[in-house]
Design a protein around this motif. Structure first.
Motif, PDB file in Angstrom:
ATOM      1  N   GLY A  19      42.824  43.735  45.422  1.00 19.89           N
ATOM      2  CA  GLY A  19      42.814  42.511  44.640  1.00 19.89           C
ATOM      3  C   GLY A  19      41.426  42.094  44.195  1.00 19.89           C
ATOM      4  O   GLY A  19      41.205  40.948  43.813  1.00 19.89           O
ATOM      5  N   ARG A  20      40.481  43.048  44.240  1.00 22.71           N
ATOM      6  CA  ARG A  20      39.100  42.765  43.834  1.00 22.71           C
ATOM      7  C   ARG A  20      38.731  43.589  42.616  1.00 22.71           C
ATOM      8  O   ARG A  20      38.935  44.800  42.597  1.00 22.71           O
ATOM      9  N   ASP A  21      38.169  42.950  41.610  1.00 15.79           N
ATOM     10  CA  ASP A  21      37.734  43.661  40.413  1.00 15.79           C
ATOM     11  C   ASP A  21      36.447  44.435  40.655  1.00 15.79           C
ATOM     12  O   ASP A  21      36.189  45.455  40.004  1.00 15.79           O
ATOM     13  N   THR A  22      35.626  43.943  41.576  1.00 16.08           N
ATOM     14  CA  THR A  22      34.340  44.576  41.864  1.00 16.08           C
ATOM     15  C   THR A  22      34.377  45.229  43.232  1.00 16.08           C
ATOM     16  O   THR A  22      34.585  44.565  44.252  1.00 16.08           O
ATOM     17  N   LEU A  23      34.194  46.531  43.265  1.00 18.74           N
ATOM     18  CA  LEU A  23      34.190  47.293  44.508  1.00 18.74           C
ATOM     19  C   LEU A  23      32.761  47.631  44.912  1.00 18.74           C
ATOM     20  O   LEU A  23      31.846  47.619  44.085  1.00 18.74           O
ATOM     21  N   ASP A  24      32.589  47.966  46.179  1.00 14.60           N
ATOM     22  CA  ASP A  24      31.314  48.453  46.689  1.00 14.60           C
ATOM     23  C   ASP A  24      31.405  49.971  46.819  1.00 14.60           C
ATOM     24  O   ASP A  24      32.241  50.491  47.572  1.00 14.60           O
ATOM     25  N   VAL A  25      30.550  50.670  46.074  1.00  9.87           N
ATOM     26  CA  VAL A  25      30.602  52.126  45.992  1.00  9.87           C
ATOM     27  C   VAL A  25      29.275  52.703  46.483  1.00  9.87           C
ATOM     28  O   VAL A  25      28.206  52.207  46.123  1.00  9.87           O
ATOM     29  N   LEU A  26      29.360  53.739  47.298  1.00 11.54           N
ATOM     30  CA  LEU A  26      28.178  54.441  47.800  1.00 11.54           C
ATOM     31  C   LEU A  26      28.150  55.837  47.201  1.00 11.54           C
ATOM     32  O   LEU A  26      29.137  56.563  47.279  1.00 11.54           O
ATOM     33  N   ASP A  27      27.022  56.210  46.614  1.00 13.13           N
ATOM     34  CA  ASP A  27      26.857  57.537  46.023  1.00 13.13           C
ATOM     35  C   ASP A  27      25.764  58.267  46.792  1.00 13.13           C
ATOM     36  O   ASP A  27      24.572  58.012  46.605  1.00 13.13           O
ATOM     37  N   THR A  28      26.164  59.160  47.698  1.00 10.23           N
ATOM     38  CA  THR A  28      25.192  59.916  48.487  1.00 10.23           C
ATOM     39  C   THR A  28      24.704  61.106  47.667  1.00 10.23           C
ATOM     40  O   THR A  28      25.490  61.860  47.117  1.00 10.23           O
ATOM     41  N   ASP A  55      20.661  55.079  58.695  1.00  7.45           N
ATOM     42  CA  ASP A  55      19.318  54.521  58.754  1.00  7.45           C
ATOM     43  C   ASP A  55      19.058  53.616  57.555  1.00  7.45           C
ATOM     44  O   ASP A  55      18.142  52.790  57.597  1.00  7.45           O
ATOM     45  N   VAL A  56      19.871  53.777  56.502  1.00  5.50           N
ATOM     46  CA  VAL A  56      19.591  53.043  55.264  1.00  5.50           C
ATOM     47  C   VAL A  56      20.775  52.239  54.728  1.00  5.50           C
ATOM     48  O   VAL A  56      20.595  51.370  53.877  1.00  5.50           O
ATOM     49  N   VAL A  57      22.002  52.516  55.208  1.00  3.71           N
ATOM     50  CA  VAL A  57      23.163  51.739  54.774  1.00  3.71           C
ATOM     51  C   VAL A  57      24.011  51.400  55.992  1.00  3.71           C
ATOM     52  O   VAL A  57      23.847  51.975  57.068  1.00  3.71           O
ATOM     53  N   GLU A  58      24.948  50.475  55.809  1.00  2.00           N
ATOM     54  CA  GLU A  58      25.788  50.042  56.923  1.00  2.00           C
ATOM     55  C   GLU A  58      27.052  50.886  57.040  1.00  2.00           C
ATOM     56  O   GLU A  58      27.556  51.436  56.063  1.00  2.00           O
ATOM     57  N   ARG A  59      27.558  50.963  58.247  1.00  2.68           N
ATOM     58  CA  ARG A  59      28.841  51.625  58.480  1.00  2.68           C
ATOM     59  C   ARG A  59      29.970  50.731  57.976  1.00  2.68           C
ATOM     60  O   ARG A  59      29.910  49.508  58.097  1.00  2.68           O
ATOM     61  N   GLY A  60      31.000  51.372  57.455  1.00  2.00           N
ATOM     62  CA  GLY A  60      32.209  50.648  57.080  1.00  2.00           C
ATOM     63  C   GLY A  60      32.027  49.595  56.016  1.00  2.00           C
ATOM     64  O   GLY A  60      32.784  48.634  55.975  1.00  2.00           O
ATOM     65  N   GLY A  61      31.062  49.795  55.123  1.00  2.00           N
ATOM     66  CA  GLY A  61      30.780  48.760  54.139  1.00  2.00           C
ATOM     67  C   GLY A  61      31.203  49.066  52.713  1.00  2.00           C
ATOM     68  O   GLY A  61      30.927  48.271  51.808  1.00  2.00           O
ATOM     69  N   TYR A  62      31.924  50.185  52.497  1.00  2.00           N
ATOM     70  CA  TYR A  62      32.158  50.624  51.127  1.00  2.00           C
ATOM     71  C   TYR A  62      33.630  50.941  50.867  1.00  2.00           C
ATOM     72  O   TYR A  62      34.335  51.459  51.728  1.00  2.00           O
ATOM     73  N   ASP A  63      34.034  50.643  49.641  1.00  2.00           N
ATOM     74  CA  ASP A  63      35.406  50.944  49.218  1.00  2.00           C
ATOM     75  C   ASP A  63      35.563  52.394  48.794  1.00  2.00           C
ATOM     76  O   ASP A  63      36.671  52.947  48.847  1.00  2.00           O
ATOM     77  N   ALA A  64      34.479  53.004  48.349  1.00  2.00           N
ATOM     78  CA  ALA A  64      34.515  54.401  47.916  1.00  2.00           C
ATOM     79  C   ALA A  64      33.154  55.025  48.189  1.00  2.00           C
ATOM     80  O   ALA A  64      32.117  54.367  48.059  1.00  2.00           O
ATOM     81  N   VAL A  65      33.178  56.291  48.571  1.00  2.00           N
ATOM     82  CA  VAL A  65      31.946  57.052  48.786  1.00  2.00           C
ATOM     83  C   VAL A  65      32.018  58.324  47.956  1.00  2.00           C
ATOM     84  O   VAL A  65      33.013  59.053  48.011  1.00  2.00           O
ATOM     85  N   LEU A  66      30.964  58.579  47.189  1.00  2.00           N
ATOM     86  CA  LEU A  66      30.821  59.813  46.438  1.00  2.00           C
ATOM     87  C   LEU A  66      29.879  60.724  47.199  1.00  2.00           C
ATOM     88  O   LEU A  66      28.791  60.301  47.619  1.00  2.00           O
TER      89      LEU A  66
END
Length: 252
Positions: free
Chosen positions: A32-41, A97-108
């Motif tokens: 139900g969110r238009d804006t997701l949090d995405v991590l691109d490794t 070391d640089v990002v949080e655990r469990g903080g993203y809706d999608a990971v690339l």
């Protein structure tokens, strides 16, 4: 194909982009969110991060190269999405070391596993960065595509070597440290606690067709894009794809 800025370049990214875009759309509807949090490794200069930001999502890029991150910042600014794209220096093995655990809706995790010492740890870290039911987009070099390419180039001994080499390398001059079969990639994903949603063969034909044909034949790019899309999910073509893409969903 939407959000593909250069038709010739889109031959390398179109299949993955369409799958990723659909996965983000589904995730947005589910949350139900238009804006997701995405991590691109390993996102480098933003080939995927910037188009994802253009969709309205927030993207964090983790990459070991400061030069790539500088180019990312400039590219995001030029595309008007600088406020939605942030870059941080690091790698997938030291991800937390640089990002949080469990903080993203999608990971690339695109073009990363080939170069890390422990691919299994890399996948586990990518999964651990996801929220429950989050999506993982995993793209890595395919073994079969390399074998086919060496054989078609007349390097038959190298092609045979790649088949028996544990890392899928064709020799000392091979610039790619590691390649994978579809079974190896899906095994890494399931072992990390993910459900495999789909497997796609990427660049099945694009790297084999002479560039002059694609560049000069009217309609060739569009026709080749449609062909790549048509065979992407067919298991019989996964064995000869230059790259393999796995879409996974984290168990809730």
């Amino acid at each position: 194909m939407s959000d593909q800025p250069r038709p010739r370049a889109s031959l390398r990214t179109a299949v993955v982009w369409e799958v990723l875009k659909d996965a983000l759309d589904r995730r947005a509807k589910a949350t139900g969110r238009d804006t997701l949090d995405v991590l691109d490794t390993g996102g480098g200069t933003g080939n995927f991060a910037v188009p994802v930001a253009r969709l309205g999502h927030r993207v964090t890029v983790v990459d070991p190269s400061p030069n790539a991150l500088f180019a990312l910042e400039r590219r995001a600014a030029e595309d008007g999405v600088a406020e939605r794209v942030s870059g941080v220096q690091g790698d997938v093995l030291g991800l937390f070391d640089v990002v949080e655990r469990g903080g993203y809706d999608a990971v690339l995790c695109h073009g990363v596993l080939e170069y890390v010492d422990d691919p299994a740890e890399g996948v586990r870290n990518a999964v651990d960065a996801l929220r429950p039911a989050g999506a993982l987009s995993l793209l890595a070099a395919g073994l079969g595509g390399a074998v086919l390419a060496r054989a078609l180039a007349g390097h038959f001994t190298e092609a045979r070597h790649a088949l028996s080499d544990p890392a899928g390398r064709w020799g000392d001059g091979d610039p790619v440290p590691r390649r994978f079969s579809a079974e190896q990639l899906t095994g890494l994903v399931t072992a990390a606690g993910m459900e495999v949603g789909a497997v796609h063969g990427v660049r099945v034909f694009a790297d084999l067709v002479p560039g002059v044909l694609v560049d000069t034949e009217p309609g060739a790019v569009d026709a080749l894009l449609k062909l790549e899309a048509a065979v992407a999910e067919l298991p019989s073509f996964h064995a000869v794809a230059t790259q393999l893409h796995v879409l996974g969903e984290k168990r809730a």
